[in-house]
Motif scaffolding. Sequence first.
Motif, PDB file in Angstrom:
ATOM      1  N   MET A  71       0.940  -1.239  -0.137  1.00  0.00           N
ATOM      2  CA  MET A  71       0.008  -0.137  -0.059  1.00  0.00           C
ATOM      3  C   MET A  71       0.824   1.179   0.132  1.00  0.00           C
ATOM      4  SD  MET A  71      -3.088  -0.521  -0.417  1.00  0.00           S
ATOM      5  CE  MET A  71      -4.065   0.812   0.464  1.00  0.00           C
ATOM      6  N   PRO A  72       0.496   2.486  -0.722  1.00  0.00           N
ATOM      7  CA  PRO A  72       1.254   3.373  -0.725  1.00  0.00           C
ATOM      8  C   PRO A  72       1.132   4.273   0.728  1.00  0.00           C
ATOM      9  CG  PRO A  72      -0.820   3.471  -2.009  1.00  0.00           C
ATOM     10  CD  PRO A  72      -0.694   2.061  -1.631  1.00  0.00           C
ATOM     11  N   ASP A  73       1.799   5.355   0.507  1.00  0.00           N
ATOM     12  CA  ASP A  73       1.705   6.264   1.786  1.00  0.00           C
ATOM     13  C   ASP A  73       0.397   6.759   2.190  1.00  0.00           C
ATOM     14  OD1 ASP A  73       4.659   5.889   2.747  1.00  0.00           O
ATOM     15  OD2 ASP A  73       4.942   7.175   0.842  1.00  0.00           O
ATOM     16  N   ILE A  74      -0.099   7.233   0.978  1.00  0.00           N
ATOM     17  CA  ILE A  74      -1.463   7.699   1.126  1.00  0.00           C
ATOM     18  C   ILE A  74      -2.421   6.969  -0.015  1.00  0.00           C
ATOM     19  CG2 ILE A  74      -2.775   9.968   0.928  1.00  0.00           C
ATOM     20  CD1 ILE A  74      -0.257  11.568   1.423  1.00  0.00           C
ATOM     21  N   PHE A  75      -3.631   6.780   0.620  1.00  0.00           N
ATOM     22  CA  PHE A  75      -4.508   6.113  -0.477  1.00  0.00           C
ATOM     23  C   PHE A  75      -6.002   6.382  -0.345  1.00  0.00           C
ATOM     24  CE2 PHE A  75      -4.107   3.549   3.183  1.00  0.00           C
ATOM     25  CZ  PHE A  75      -5.453   2.835   3.630  1.00  0.00           C
ATOM     26  N   PHE A  76      -6.568   6.609  -1.745  1.00  0.00           N
ATOM     27  CA  PHE A  76      -7.839   6.893  -1.855  1.00  0.00           C
ATOM     28  C   PHE A  76      -8.871   5.744  -1.005  1.00  0.00           C
ATOM     29  CE2 PHE A  76     -12.024   5.954  -3.870  1.00  0.00           C
ATOM     30  CZ  PHE A  76     -12.569   7.393  -3.674  1.00  0.00           C
ATOM     31  N   SER A  77      -9.961   6.549  -0.536  1.00  0.00           N
ATOM     32  CA  SER A  77     -11.057   5.407   0.198  1.00  0.00           C
ATOM     33  C   SER A  77     -12.188   6.222   0.020  1.00  0.00           C
ATOM     34  CB  SER A  77     -10.529   5.262   1.742  1.00  0.00           C
ATOM     35  OG  SER A  77     -11.570   4.507   2.443  1.00  0.00           O
ATOM     36  N   TRP A  78     -13.405   5.204  -0.055  1.00  0.00           N
ATOM     37  CA  TRP A  78     -14.694   5.545   0.311  1.00  0.00           C
ATOM     38  C   TRP A  78     -15.047   5.197   1.722  1.00  0.00           C
ATOM     39  CZ3 TRP A  78     -13.647   2.630  -4.260  1.00  0.00           C
ATOM     40  CH2 TRP A  78     -13.964   3.105  -5.245  1.00  0.00           C
ATOM     41  N   THR A  79     -16.314   5.785   2.179  1.00  0.00           N
ATOM     42  CA  THR A  79     -16.558   5.650   3.559  1.00  0.00           C
ATOM     43  C   THR A  79     -17.219   4.149   3.628  1.00  0.00           C
ATOM     44  OG1 THR A  79     -18.740   6.731   2.731  1.00  0.00           O
ATOM     45  CG2 THR A  79     -17.151   8.199   3.768  1.00  0.00           C
ATOM     46  N   GLU A 133     -15.798  11.727  -0.158  1.00  0.00           N
ATOM     47  CA  GLU A 133     -14.708  10.997  -0.332  1.00  0.00           C
ATOM     48  C   GLU A 133     -13.218  11.520  -0.044  1.00  0.00           C
ATOM     49  OE1 GLU A 133     -15.278  10.042  -4.792  1.00  0.00           O
ATOM     50  OE2 GLU A 133     -16.821   8.552  -4.290  1.00  0.00           O
ATOM     51  N   GLY A 134     -12.332  10.437   0.258  1.00  0.00           N
ATOM     52  CA  GLY A 134     -11.153  11.256   0.798  1.00  0.00           C
ATOM     53  C   GLY A 134     -10.045  10.246   0.938  1.00  0.00           C
ATOM     54  N   TYR A 135      -8.937  10.282   1.706  1.00  0.00           N
ATOM     55  CA  TYR A 135      -7.689   9.856   1.704  1.00  0.00           C
ATOM     56  C   TYR A 135      -7.458   9.011   3.109  1.00  0.00           C
ATOM     57  CZ  TYR A 135      -7.348  10.801  -3.007  1.00  0.00           C
ATOM     58  OH  TYR A 135      -7.759  10.986  -4.428  1.00  0.00           O
ATOM     59  N   MET A 136      -6.548   8.081   3.175  1.00  0.00           N
ATOM     60  CA  MET A 136      -6.170   7.588   4.536  1.00  0.00           C
ATOM     61  C   MET A 136      -4.673   7.335   4.712  1.00  0.00           C
ATOM     62  SD  MET A 136      -8.815   4.308   5.254  1.00  0.00           S
ATOM     63  CE  MET A 136     -10.355   4.633   6.121  1.00  0.00           C
ATOM     64  N   VAL A 137      -3.960   7.312   5.460  1.00  0.00           N
ATOM     65  CA  VAL A 137      -2.356   7.084   5.586  1.00  0.00           C
ATOM     66  C   VAL A 137      -2.177   5.754   5.801  1.00  0.00           C
ATOM     67  CG1 VAL A 137      -0.360   7.713   6.703  1.00  0.00           C
ATOM     68  CG2 VAL A 137      -2.292   9.564   6.342  1.00  0.00           C
ATOM     69  N   SER A 138      -1.259   4.962   5.221  1.00  0.00           N
ATOM     70  CA  SER A 138      -1.057   3.568   5.412  1.00  0.00           C
ATOM     71  C   SER A 138      -0.324   3.323   6.648  1.00  0.00           C
ATOM     72  CB  SER A 138      -0.292   3.025   4.160  1.00  0.00           C
ATOM     73  OG  SER A 138       0.437   1.819   4.510  1.00  0.00           O
ATOM     74  N   ALA A 139      -0.739   2.524   7.541  1.00  0.00           N
ATOM     75  CA  ALA A 139       0.154   1.956   8.476  1.00  0.00           C
ATOM     76  C   ALA A 139       1.341   1.554   8.469  1.00  0.00           C
ATOM     77  CB  ALA A 139      -0.840   1.169   9.518  1.00  0.00           C
ATOM     78  N   SER A 140       1.698   1.033   7.337  1.00  0.00           N
ATOM     79  CA  SER A 140       2.807   0.487   6.965  1.00  0.00           C
ATOM     80  C   SER A 140       4.012   1.481   6.506  1.00  0.00           C
ATOM     81  CB  SER A 140       2.803  -0.721   6.029  1.00  0.00           C
ATOM     82  OG  SER A 140       2.371  -0.208   4.954  1.00  0.00           O
ATOM     83  N   SER A 141       3.502   2.892   6.259  1.00  0.00           N
ATOM     84  CA  SER A 141       4.304   3.724   5.622  1.00  0.00           C
ATOM     85  C   SER A 141       5.412   4.205   6.735  1.00  0.00           C
ATOM     86  CB  SER A 141       3.518   5.063   5.516  1.00  0.00           C
ATOM     87  OG  SER A 141       4.369   6.184   5.181  1.00  0.00           O
ATOM     88  N   ASP A 142       6.659   4.411   6.085  1.00  0.00           N
ATOM     89  CA  ASP A 142       7.708   4.986   7.076  1.00  0.00           C
ATOM     90  C   ASP A 142       7.720   6.557   6.856  1.00  0.00           C
ATOM     91  OD1 ASP A 142       8.526   5.273   4.369  1.00  0.00           O
ATOM     92  OD2 ASP A 142      10.416   3.943   4.668  1.00  0.00           O
ATOM     93  N   GLN A 143       6.776   7.128   6.333  1.00  0.00           N
ATOM     94  CA  GLN A 143       6.754   8.555   6.167  1.00  0.00           C
ATOM     95  C   GLN A 143       5.374   8.995   6.466  1.00  0.00           C
ATOM     96  OE1 GLN A 143       9.139  10.176   5.112  1.00  0.00           O
ATOM     97  NE2 GLN A 143      10.106   9.605   3.126  1.00  0.00           N
TER      98      GLN A 143
END
Length: 423
Positions: free
Chosen positions: A83-91, A310-320
Motif C-alpha cells: 500500500m502507498p503512503d496515502i491512499f484513496f478511500s470511500w466511506t 470521499e477522501g484519503y487515508m494514511v497507510s499504517a505500514s508507511s515509513d513516512q
Amino acid sequence: MAVVATQAAAAGDLVTADPDTPVEYTGTLSVLTKFGAQHLSPFFRDVAEEYQKLHPEVSFELIQETDDSVKGKTKTLVATNSMPDIFFSWTGTWGKNFVRGNRAVDLTDVVGEGTEWGKTFSPAALDAFAWNGRNFGVPLYLDAKFMGYNKRIFAELGIDTPETFEELLAACDTIAETGMTPISFGNKKAWPAVHYAGQLLVYNVPVATLEKDFDPETAEFNDPGYVTALSQFSELQERCMTDAPNGLSYEAAVQAFSDERSAMYYQEILEFDKSASDETTLKPKDFGYFILPAPEDAKGDTRAIEGAPEGYMVSASSDQIPLAIDFLKFLTSQEAGKVISASPYGQPSAVIGGADPEAMNANVVAGMADIDAASYLMPWLDTVNHPRVAAAWLAGLQALVGGSKSAEEVVTSVRETAEAVSG
C-alpha cells in the motif's frame, strides 16, 4: 504548519498519529488517487508540485486511477502488502476494512473533533471517516448524484422539472415519442445501477432499517420497500433508458448526453463540468439538474440524496507517516479547496470556506446547497456493505437490468449472502 508524527507500533498493531513528532521534509511520498481521468489528473500533480516548491527534498510517486480501476488496484496493493503512503478511500465498509485490518493510521489526535485541523472540515464529512469514535480518514470533497437534463429540450417539449417519480416517468414518455433516448444509461461495469437503486431504496425503506441492514450481523432485508424500490427501477429502465445498458459503458452514456443524443443522464456532481462545456454539443447554459424525485407514496426519507464524501487515508505500514499527514494538510487547505471546487474539476471541497462561488459552475454551487440541505446522504451500496454483500448487489442489479432476475430474486440473493456472511 503544525508538525505531526506517529507512535511506533509492531506490524499488524494499531498505529496512532502523534501530533508532537516533527516532520522530516525528505524522501518520497507514494499516493494512490482516484483522479486518473484525463480532466482530473492535473490536480494532484499540481498540488504535489506546489508542495515541492516549499520542500524541495520531497518527491512524489502518484498512482492515478479512475473510478472504475481504483478498486482493483487497491485490492492488488493490499494483497501484495504494498500500500502507498496515502491512499484513496470511500466511506462505509470499504474504509472500515482498512481500519479493521489495522492498515490505516488512527488520525484522531490530529484531525479528530476539537483539533485545529478537524475544525476546518464540514462536520458530517469528517464524521463519515470515523469508526467507533476514532478518525481514520481525511475527506477531500463531497459527492452526490443528480439527474442532469437538457433544459432546451425540456422547454421545446413543454416539460417541467419533475417533482415526483411519476412525473419523471411521464416526462420520459414525452421525450421517447420524439425518438430521443430520455435517459442515457451505461451499466457495463455494474456500479451505475447501484446508484439508482440506492436513491430509490432510501425513498422506500426507512433509514434506520437500511443502516441495520448494512451490517450482516443485524441484516434482515425483509422490508417490502426493497422490492418496491427495485420494481420502480425496472419501470424507470423500461420507460426511460437506453436499450441493452449492460453492454454500454458509463463513459458512452455520458457522451450520449453531452452529444444531445439523450435528454437526461444520472451523474455525480463532480461530473457537471464534464457533461456540459464549451467543447461539448450540450452547452453549459442548457445544462440543468434535479434530484431524482421520490415516488408519491414513498415510505422512506424523501429528503435524502444518494452520495457520500470521499477522501484519503494514511497507510499504517508507511515509513513516512508524519510527512504524509503534513501533505494531507496541504491538500486540504482552503486554497486547494477553491481549486478543486472550480472548473475543470468541479468537486465540492469538504473544507469549510474551501470554495469560491464566483469561480465555480453555478450548478455545482446549487448542488452543494442541496447536499447541505439533505436530511441524509445515502451511501453507495457497493462500498457501505460487506464486500460479499456488495458483490451480491452488483451482480443482482446487473441481472435485474439484463432481465434475468426479478426484483424479488435480487433481494433474496442479497439477503442470503448477508446470512452466509454473518453465519
